[in-house]
Design an enzyme around this catalytic site. Structure first.
Site, PDB file in Angstrom:
ATOM      1  N   GLU A  38     -49.858 -23.364  -0.472  1.00  0.00           N
ATOM      2  CA  GLU A  38     -49.267 -23.820   0.790  1.00  0.00           C
ATOM      3  C   GLU A  38     -48.538 -25.150   0.616  1.00  0.00           C
ATOM      4  O   GLU A  38     -47.490 -25.375   1.212  1.00  0.00           O
ATOM      5  CB  GLU A  38     -50.340 -23.958   1.875  1.00  0.00           C
ATOM      6  CG  GLU A  38     -50.848 -22.624   2.429  1.00  0.00           C
ATOM      7  CD  GLU A  38     -49.748 -21.808   3.085  1.00  0.00           C
ATOM      8  OE1 GLU A  38     -48.826 -22.407   3.670  1.00  0.00           O
ATOM      9  OE2 GLU A  38     -49.807 -20.572   3.011  1.00  0.00           O
ATOM     10  N   CYS A  49     -36.898 -10.284   9.678  1.00  0.00           N
ATOM     11  CA  CYS A  49     -36.321 -11.149  10.722  1.00  0.00           C
ATOM     12  C   CYS A  49     -35.688 -12.367  10.060  1.00  0.00           C
ATOM     13  O   CYS A  49     -36.103 -13.505  10.263  1.00  0.00           O
ATOM     14  CB  CYS A  49     -37.409 -11.557  11.713  1.00  0.00           C
ATOM     15  SG  CYS A  49     -36.776 -12.261  13.262  1.00  0.00           S
ATOM     16  N   CYS A  83     -32.905  -5.659  12.108  1.00  0.00           N
ATOM     17  CA  CYS A  83     -33.644  -5.255  13.308  1.00  0.00           C
ATOM     18  C   CYS A  83     -34.073  -3.791  13.266  1.00  0.00           C
ATOM     19  O   CYS A  83     -35.093  -3.420  13.854  1.00  0.00           O
ATOM     20  CB  CYS A  83     -32.804  -5.520  14.555  1.00  0.00           C
ATOM     21  SG  CYS A  83     -32.510  -7.278  14.860  1.00  0.00           S
ATOM     22  N   CYS A  85     -37.493  -3.488  12.048  1.00  0.00           N
ATOM     23  CA  CYS A  85     -38.507  -4.345  12.670  1.00  0.00           C
ATOM     24  C   CYS A  85     -39.468  -3.537  13.546  1.00  0.00           C
ATOM     25  O   CYS A  85     -39.035  -2.742  14.382  1.00  0.00           O
ATOM     26  CB  CYS A  85     -37.840  -5.421  13.511  1.00  0.00           C
ATOM     27  SG  CYS A  85     -39.017  -6.510  14.324  1.00  0.00           S
ATOM     28  N   CYS A 120     -38.255  -6.970  21.615  1.00  0.00           N
ATOM     29  CA  CYS A 120     -37.670  -8.276  21.265  1.00  0.00           C
ATOM     30  C   CYS A 120     -36.613  -8.677  22.293  1.00  0.00           C
ATOM     31  O   CYS A 120     -35.592  -8.012  22.466  1.00  0.00           O
ATOM     32  CB  CYS A 120     -37.056  -8.203  19.874  1.00  0.00           C
ATOM     33  SG  CYS A 120     -36.273  -9.749  19.359  1.00  0.00           S
TER      34      CYS A 120
END
Length: 350
Positions: free
Chosen positions: A41, A196, A203, A206, A212
């Site tokens: 991270e 995305c 899309c 998705c 959305c």
DNA sequence: AAGACGGGGAT
DNA sequence: ATCCCAGTCTT
């Protein structure tokens, strides 16, 4: 119109999508641990996965545990960060390891307040560590998540501040499931990273394109709102490459500013006269020969630096001026130091 | 709230 | 060229 539960319309389809199409073989996902998640991270802050992978593998190979990292010298940790950028991350990582060793017996804390108090760990990274290790449901708030949430739930404004910031956090929290919250945290990032996308969004792939709002409004491109770019500043330095055969003189940079604490060539502001500096630096009685490398632009996110490498070949350098923050070092050993890309580039071309 | 902090991938 | 990347810290 009644508001549907975000868990039903958003979370569930994304979880299903991840089991089919999510990323599952990244190096830090294998035999996952708090330590690996933490290191990954930190490396991944503002840094792409592809860039991080080789650094992560080497880092874990040489510092396989928190105590191993805590016992290492800071300089050794810094050398593993050479070229990765944002070098305070490395210093903070090492510092945090020593804190964990001292305060928590070498075991990574599992309490949010304790984690977020460690240097280099903010609320997003702390949440990611807890969530991805299935300890506590917490949102991660990285660029991927901001984009997915802002588009799907239509959040306008600058997401880094004020009302919009508050809204995006609350919305994301409301989407986290009770059970598979570790999967969800990974899944929403994967969706942002592979479907995305900022510009070439897909899309049609998705799992939540039906609900959305940005897509329905044909506003996918304009969300999240991009912050106004400042004009990049420009500056210019002379890099004094003092060389004697295969030995180079390097100085440790200040702990503030660019490349904090890294080893670099003595750096002159452009208005500083070169020859007087050389005379005072290597001694007026010593002879030297000047030559020049082609100047190059080193471009950072907030500044463009024009670098003029000036080669000063000396016969014998008096090593009695060597101090803790100055070394005369063989070319081959330079890679064991923390150095910037600009220094590496020059060394490689000589 | 704004700026500093690296370097590179993608378009 | 420009945007943006698994953000945090300082001012």
């Amino acid at each position: 119109m009644t508001k549907k539960n975000p868990q039903e319309i958003f979370t569930k389809p994304i979880l299903e999508w991840w089991h089919k199409s999510g990323r599952k073989d990244l190096p830090w996902q294998k035999e996952k641990s708090l330590y690996k998640t933490w290191v990954s991270e930190i490396m991944l802050q503002q840094t792409q996965v592809k860039t991080v992978i080789p650094y992560f593998l080497k880092f874990l190979s040489d510092f396989p545990s928190i105590s191993g990292l805590a016992n290492a010298k800071e300089s050794e940790v810094m050398s593993h960060w050479s070229g990765l950028g944002y070098y305070s991350r490395a210093r903070n990582l090492h510092k945090a390891a020593t804190i964990i060793k001292k305060e928590y017996g070498g075991k990574f804390p599992q309490n949010f307040d304790q984690i977020v108090a460690l240097p280099g760990i903010g609320p997003s990274t702390a949440g990611a560590i807890l969530s991805l290790n299935k300890i506590e449901p917490r949102p991660i708030m990285d660029g991927n998540v901001k984009r997915v949430i802002a588009r799907h739930f239509y959040v306008e404004g600058d997401l880094s501040k004020g009302d919009s910031k508050n809204r995006i956090w609350k919305l994301t929290e409301s989407c986290i499931p009770d059970s598979e919250f570790d999967v969800f945290t990974q899944a929403i990032m994967d969706l942002g990273a592979t479907v995305c996308l900022p510009r070439k969004y897909k899309c049609e792939q998705c799992p939540v394109n039906q609900s959305c709002i940005a897509k329905r409004k044909n506003m996918v491109e304009s969300l999240p709102q991009k912050k106004a770019r400042k004009r990049k500043k420009k500056t210019e330095y002379n890099f004094m490459v003092i060389r004697s055969g295969e030995d180079f003189l390097l100085e440790r940079r200040d702990s503030n500013g660019i490349w904090p604490g890294l080893w670099s060539f003595p750096t002159l502001e452009i208005n500083e006269k070169v020859r007087p500096w050389i005379n005072s630096y290597i001694g007026v009685s010593n002879s030297y020969e000047l030559s020049y490398m082609d100047p190059f632009i080193h471009s950072l996110s907030h500044i463009d630096i024009k670098i003029n490498p000036i080669i000063v070949d000396v016969n014998d350098y008096k090593t009695d001026t060597i101090s803790k923050d100055m070394i005369f070092i063989k070319r081959q050993k330079i890679k064991s130091l923390g150095i910037s890309k600009a220094v590496k580039k020059i060394i490689d071309e000589l």
